[in-house]
Design a protein around this motif. Sequence first.
Motif, short mmCIF file in Angstrom:
data_model
loop_
_atom_site.label_atom_id
_atom_site.label_comp_id
_atom_site.label_asym_id
_atom_site.label_seq_id
_atom_site.Cartn_x
_atom_site.Cartn_y
_atom_site.Cartn_z
N LYS A 56 60.44 21.45 -50.93
CA LYS A 56 60.43 21.01 -52.32
C LYS A 56 59.05 21.26 -52.92
O LYS A 56 58.04 21.31 -52.21
N TYR A 57 59.01 21.42 -54.27
CA TYR A 57 57.73 21.56 -54.95
C TYR A 57 57.76 20.78 -56.26
O TYR A 57 58.85 20.50 -56.80
N PRO A 58 56.60 20.37 -56.81
CA PRO A 58 56.56 19.57 -58.03
C PRO A 58 57.12 20.32 -59.23
O PRO A 58 57.03 21.54 -59.32
N GLN A 59 57.68 19.57 -60.17
CA GLN A 59 58.29 20.15 -61.36
C GLN A 59 57.29 20.95 -62.18
O GLN A 59 57.65 21.93 -62.84
N SER A 60 56.01 20.55 -62.14
CA SER A 60 54.98 21.24 -62.93
C SER A 60 54.78 22.68 -62.49
O SER A 60 54.14 23.47 -63.20
N LEU A 112 38.91 20.09 -60.50
CA LEU A 112 39.87 20.09 -59.40
C LEU A 112 40.64 18.77 -59.44
O LEU A 112 40.03 17.70 -59.39
N ILE A 113 41.97 18.86 -59.54
CA ILE A 113 42.83 17.68 -59.64
C ILE A 113 43.69 17.60 -58.38
O ILE A 113 44.48 18.50 -58.10
N ILE A 114 43.52 16.52 -57.60
CA ILE A 114 44.29 16.32 -56.38
C ILE A 114 45.28 15.19 -56.61
O ILE A 114 44.89 14.08 -56.99
N ARG A 115 46.56 15.45 -56.35
CA ARG A 115 47.61 14.45 -56.55
C ARG A 115 48.35 14.19 -55.24
O ARG A 115 48.36 15.01 -54.33
N ASP A 116 49.01 13.03 -55.21
CA ASP A 116 49.89 12.68 -54.09
C ASP A 116 51.30 12.57 -54.65
O ASP A 116 51.73 11.51 -55.11
N ASP A 117 52.02 13.70 -54.69
CA ASP A 117 53.32 13.76 -55.34
C ASP A 117 54.43 13.33 -54.37
O ASP A 117 54.53 13.83 -53.24
N ASP A 118 55.28 12.40 -54.82
CA ASP A 118 56.35 11.87 -53.97
C ASP A 118 57.46 12.89 -53.72
O ASP A 118 58.30 12.69 -52.84
N CYS A 119 57.48 13.96 -54.51
CA CYS A 119 58.61 14.90 -54.41
C CYS A 119 58.60 15.68 -53.10
O CYS A 119 59.64 16.12 -52.62
N CYS A 120 57.41 15.84 -52.51
CA CYS A 120 57.26 16.85 -51.45
C CYS A 120 56.75 16.24 -50.15
O CYS A 120 55.78 15.47 -50.16
N VAL A 121 57.40 16.62 -49.06
CA VAL A 121 56.90 16.18 -47.75
C VAL A 121 55.68 17.02 -47.39
O VAL A 121 55.55 18.17 -47.80
N LYS A 122 54.77 16.43 -46.60
CA LYS A 122 53.54 17.12 -46.24
C LYS A 122 53.71 18.02 -45.03
O LYS A 122 52.96 18.98 -44.86
N SER A 123 54.70 17.69 -44.17
CA SER A 123 54.88 18.49 -42.96
C SER A 123 56.34 18.47 -42.53
O SER A 123 57.04 17.47 -42.68
N ILE A 124 56.80 19.61 -42.01
CA ILE A 124 58.16 19.77 -41.50
C ILE A 124 58.09 20.36 -40.10
O ILE A 124 57.33 21.31 -39.86
N ILE A 151 60.56 37.79 -43.40
CA ILE A 151 60.69 36.54 -44.16
C ILE A 151 61.43 36.84 -45.46
O ILE A 151 61.06 37.75 -46.19
N GLN A 152 62.49 36.05 -45.73
CA GLN A 152 63.20 36.16 -47.01
C GLN A 152 63.17 34.80 -47.70
O GLN A 152 63.41 33.76 -47.07
N LEU A 153 62.88 34.81 -49.01
CA LEU A 153 62.74 33.57 -49.77
C LEU A 153 63.67 33.54 -50.97
O LEU A 153 64.02 34.58 -51.53
N TYR A 154 64.02 32.32 -51.37
CA TYR A 154 64.88 32.11 -52.53
C TYR A 154 64.37 30.88 -53.28
O TYR A 154 64.17 29.82 -52.68
N ASP A 155 64.11 31.03 -54.59
CA ASP A 155 63.56 29.95 -55.40
C ASP A 155 64.65 29.40 -56.32
O ASP A 155 65.08 30.07 -57.26
N ASN A 156 65.07 28.18 -56.06
CA ASN A 156 66.03 27.49 -56.92
C ASN A 156 65.24 26.53 -57.81
O ASN A 156 64.93 25.41 -57.41
N ARG A 157 64.92 26.98 -59.02
CA ARG A 157 64.07 26.18 -59.89
C ARG A 157 64.77 24.96 -60.45
O ARG A 157 64.11 23.98 -60.80
N GLU A 158 66.10 25.00 -60.52
CA GLU A 158 66.83 23.84 -61.01
C GLU A 158 66.67 22.66 -60.06
O GLU A 158 66.62 21.50 -60.49
N GLU A 159 66.58 22.93 -58.78
CA GLU A 159 66.42 21.88 -57.78
C GLU A 159 64.99 21.77 -57.27
O GLU A 159 64.71 20.94 -56.41
#
Length: 365
Positions: free
Chosen positions: A248-252, A221-233, A287-295
């Motif tokens: 936002k989500y990590p590039q990986s 189990l690998i736990i990271r603290d990625d700067d790309c994503c806020v933890k709460s909105i 609920i409707q979702l849209y995934d923009n992988r470029e961003e």
Amino acid sequence: MKIILTFTLLMIPGVVSSISVTGYSGGGVTIKCKYDEGYTANEKFFCKGQWPECINQIWTDEKDKWVYDGNFSLYDDTRSAVFTVTIRNLSEEDSGTYRCGADIYGRYFYSKVNLKVIRDQPIRSVRGYSGGNVIINYKYEMKHKNHVKYFCKTAADQCFTVINTNRAAGWEQDRRFSVQDDRSAGLLRVFIRDLNENDSGEYQITVKVSEEYSFFSEFNLIIRDDDCCVKSISLSAAAGGSVNISCKYPQSHISDVKFLCWRSGADLCAEETSVKESRRWSPEGKIQLYDNREEQLLTGSISHVTEQDSEYWCGVQSDQGHKSFITRVLIHVTETSSSSSSSSSSSSSSSSSSVESQHLRMCIK
């Protein structure tokens, strides 16, 4: 799926016992051999092949400590008159006949082990993020549905039990850890909330078949603290209207399935909507979702908001079904009165138009 089987084999001088063991590639097996208390000082061995031409895999006179030789390890517990042999990182080539025994003044007393290794795809690693949650899915054969399951963290060949379950369907909880055994589907779900980097490490999911026999799957189990994503909105919405979200989500995780799930009480995901393709809206619904992988951006809209829509989670799902919950979305729902119904309707219409415009802009991109 890493598998370890545990057996107790009684070795009686002059008598050879035999047992069949099944392991899975990428996993391991553990065999416990019991011997007479009068032989605690003797050397112990584990070898492969027909007797007497048996090729030693591990042989030692060390007592009460682990000894390692490649993928093999042995621990001679003199207090219990039992020694344990573990084989890790199994491959199909490890299949064959083995002997576990003791060297008693040049006479070898042993038990025969017939090992069969079956090709499988084990759980290698699971990723999570600080402040978020993770769900780990473990699939087992239906013949094990009524057996007790354990989830534990490993260290120095020992397994420290975090939680176990001995009943079907319901969640068993211990602090931040929960386990659910869905026996109708042959699926064990492990849920860990409020992750932190100290949760990183090796874990095991164990199925206890009997007092003598258990097997488990081991993963990192690998736990990271990625700067790309806020933890709460935090967002606000009028009852009956709509609210837009953006996570936002990590590039990986670009190629992974993205989801938004609604939390109701203790149920982390009472309802879930997912999107599997880039730049395509999920089917119409609440609920409707849209995934923009470029961003690396998951956006969407929640319509017909009620007070129950107070908490959602944005996350990603791996190809093995494991889920990582990255961003918590808290929605403050305000009540509407009859005098402000037209305003609410206008706001709802504006919100809907905003989503349509956003959709159009994304499509043009």
